[in-house]
Design an enzyme around this catalytic site. Structure first.
Site, PDB file in Angstrom:
ATOM      1  N   ASP A   1      11.019 -39.575  69.926  1.00 27.50           N
ATOM      2  CA  ASP A   1      12.195 -38.948  69.319  1.00 27.50           C
ATOM      3  C   ASP A   1      11.889 -38.351  67.954  1.00 27.50           C
ATOM      4  O   ASP A   1      10.789 -38.528  67.412  1.00 27.50           O
ATOM      5  CB  ASP A   1      13.353 -39.959  69.227  1.00 27.50           C
ATOM      6  CG  ASP A   1      12.909 -41.318  68.670  1.00 27.50           C
ATOM      7  OD1 ASP A   1      11.800 -41.409  68.108  1.00 27.50           O
ATOM      8  OD2 ASP A   1      13.682 -42.279  68.800  1.00 27.50           O
TER       9      ASP A   1
ATOM     10  N   GLU B   1      21.499 -44.357  72.269  1.00 28.81           N
ATOM     11  CA  GLU B   1      22.524 -45.224  71.713  1.00 28.81           C
ATOM     12  C   GLU B   1      23.417 -45.776  72.830  1.00 28.81           C
ATOM     13  O   GLU B   1      23.377 -45.281  73.964  1.00 28.81           O
ATOM     14  CB  GLU B   1      23.363 -44.428  70.707  1.00 28.81           C
ATOM     15  CG  GLU B   1      22.574 -43.888  69.524  1.00 28.81           C
ATOM     16  CD  GLU B   1      22.170 -44.959  68.509  1.00 28.81           C
ATOM     17  OE1 GLU B   1      21.904 -46.107  68.897  1.00 28.81           O
ATOM     18  OE2 GLU B   1      22.117 -44.629  67.321  1.00 28.81           O
TER      19      GLU B   1
ATOM     20  N   ASP C   1      21.456 -52.271  67.850  1.00 28.49           N
ATOM     21  CA  ASP C   1      22.501 -52.072  68.872  1.00 28.49           C
ATOM     22  C   ASP C   1      21.910 -52.001  70.281  1.00 28.49           C
ATOM     23  O   ASP C   1      22.594 -51.600  71.222  1.00 28.49           O
ATOM     24  CB  ASP C   1      23.324 -50.809  68.562  1.00 28.49           C
ATOM     25  CG  ASP C   1      22.492 -49.534  68.565  1.00 28.49           C
ATOM     26  OD1 ASP C   1      21.288 -49.592  68.904  1.00 28.49           O
ATOM     27  OD2 ASP C   1      23.041 -48.469  68.223  1.00 28.49           O
TER      28      ASP C   1
ATOM     29  N   HIS D   1      19.414 -50.112  71.324  1.00 24.08           N
ATOM     30  CA  HIS D   1      18.904 -48.823  71.808  1.00 24.08           C
ATOM     31  C   HIS D   1      17.381 -48.826  71.977  1.00 24.08           C
ATOM     32  O   HIS D   1      16.675 -49.554  71.291  1.00 24.08           O
ATOM     33  CB  HIS D   1      19.341 -47.659  70.897  1.00 24.08           C
ATOM     34  CG  HIS D   1      18.738 -47.639  69.528  1.00 24.08           C
ATOM     35  ND1 HIS D   1      19.421 -47.195  68.419  1.00 24.08           N
ATOM     36  CD2 HIS D   1      17.514 -47.987  69.070  1.00 24.08           C
ATOM     37  CE1 HIS D   1      18.650 -47.256  67.366  1.00 24.08           C
ATOM     38  NE2 HIS D   1      17.481 -47.737  67.722  1.00 24.08           N
TER      39      HIS D   1
HETATM   40  P1  PGA Z   1      12.665 -50.558  63.565  1.00 23.09           P
HETATM   41  O1  PGA Z   1      13.511 -49.590  64.492  1.00 23.09           O
HETATM   42  O2  PGA Z   1      11.341 -50.722  64.219  1.00 23.09           O
HETATM   43  O3  PGA Z   1      12.554 -49.833  62.248  1.00 23.09           O
HETATM   44  O4  PGA Z   1      13.422 -51.840  63.458  1.00 23.09           O
HETATM   45  C1  PGA Z   1      13.535 -49.819  65.874  1.00 23.09           C
HETATM   46  C2  PGA Z   1      14.479 -48.830  66.547  1.00 23.09           C
HETATM   47  O5  PGA Z   1      15.503 -48.469  65.975  1.00 23.09           O
HETATM   48  O6  PGA Z   1      14.179 -48.439  67.687  1.00 23.09           O
END
Ligand code: PGA
Length: 260
Positions: A67, A143, A136, A138
């Site tokens: 992404d 999302e 959350d 995702h």
């Molecule tokens: P993070 O993000 O590794 O910074 O906790 C993970 C994500 O949002 O997929």
């Protein structure tokens, strides 16, 4: 799904790097699906170490990232282009022409997203996809409520994701609201999935992904549909798992299990 509970973030990073390195050694032109965020940083450090000290060769590897933020130029310090260059690509011998991060500045996203999907297909598909998990639930920027059949597309971030990611920006208002992300359906087509999570703030999302129902409300739960999903977590991220002892028992029994 295989759930591997590691004693520390360092052990987790080494374990995942070991899986990726085995794939690259077995198939030097492997297609790697990569993720950004704080979680895979230890993995990338270990892969860099393996390249420098053990000669792990990335010269024929192709990479696809999950992404990117819409609106950030590739040289923006919070763009995922920049993240990947600084934290992995410039330290290993991957050919920059073989690294693919979705564009956050495409002119026509419908066309661009289809093209990104086609490029993955043209390379023979992703051999192994690295994933983080959001608070959350995702995966990539899929999302809650993202279709489990979704493909690469534009996605609006939730308030929680914007809050979670605000730490990387000067102020919350600077966090982009839109992202371009591989879909859950795209991710499920990778031949192997490696999901990484550490820290107590991931415990609820991890429990929902592993032990909850398969649901678009927690897109990481789609890993339950994949035949080769491995989930690497530390003790804190494992804190809310009901079947934790069983997962640990499986790992201790693994050396004696019948070959599959
Ligand atoms: P993070 O993000 O590794 O910074 O906790 C993970 C994500 O949002 O997929």
């Amino acid at each position: 799904m295989e759930v591997i509970i590691c004693s520390s973030y360092e052990e987790l990073s080494r374990a995942v790097a070991g899986v990726v390195a085995d794939i690259v050694r077995a198939k030097p032109d492997a297609v790697l699906g990569l993720a950004t965020g704080s979680t895979p940083l230890g993995l990338y450090k270990e892969l860099i170490r393996m390249h420098k000290e053990d000669g792990l060769d990335f010269s024929k590897v192709t990479t696809f990232n999950l992404d990117e933020y819409v609106g950030l130029q590739p040289d923006h310090e919070q763009s995922y282009h920049y993240f990947m260059r600084e934290n992995l690509f410039k330290h290993i011998n991957v050919d920059p022409a073989n690294t693919n991060v979705p564009s956050g500045t495409a002119e026509n996203y419908d066309e661009y997203c289809q093209q990104y999907e086609q490029q993955i297909k043209d390379c023979g598909g992703i051999d192994v996809q690295v994933l983080g998990i959001g608070g959350d639930g995702h995966i990539a920027f899929n999302e809650p409520c993202s279709s489990l059949a979704s493909r690469t597309r534009i996605k609006t971030l939730t308030e929680q994701t914007i809050d979670d990611n605000a730490r990387f920006f000067d102020k919350k208002e600077d966090v982009p609201i839109f992202s371009i992300t591989m879909g859950v359906g795209t991710i499920l087509e990778a031949k192997k999935l490696l999901l990484l999570a550490n820290g107590a703030n991931k415990a609820d999302a991890v429990a929902a992904a592993i032990e909850g129902p398969v649901s678009a409300m927690c897109t990481a739960s789609a890993l339950q549909l994949h035949p080769h999903g491995m989930i690497f977590i530390d003790a804190e991220a494992a804190g809310k798992l009901k079947m934790r002892e069983y997962y640990e028992w499986i790992q201790t029994q693994k050396p004696t299990a019948p070959a599959s």
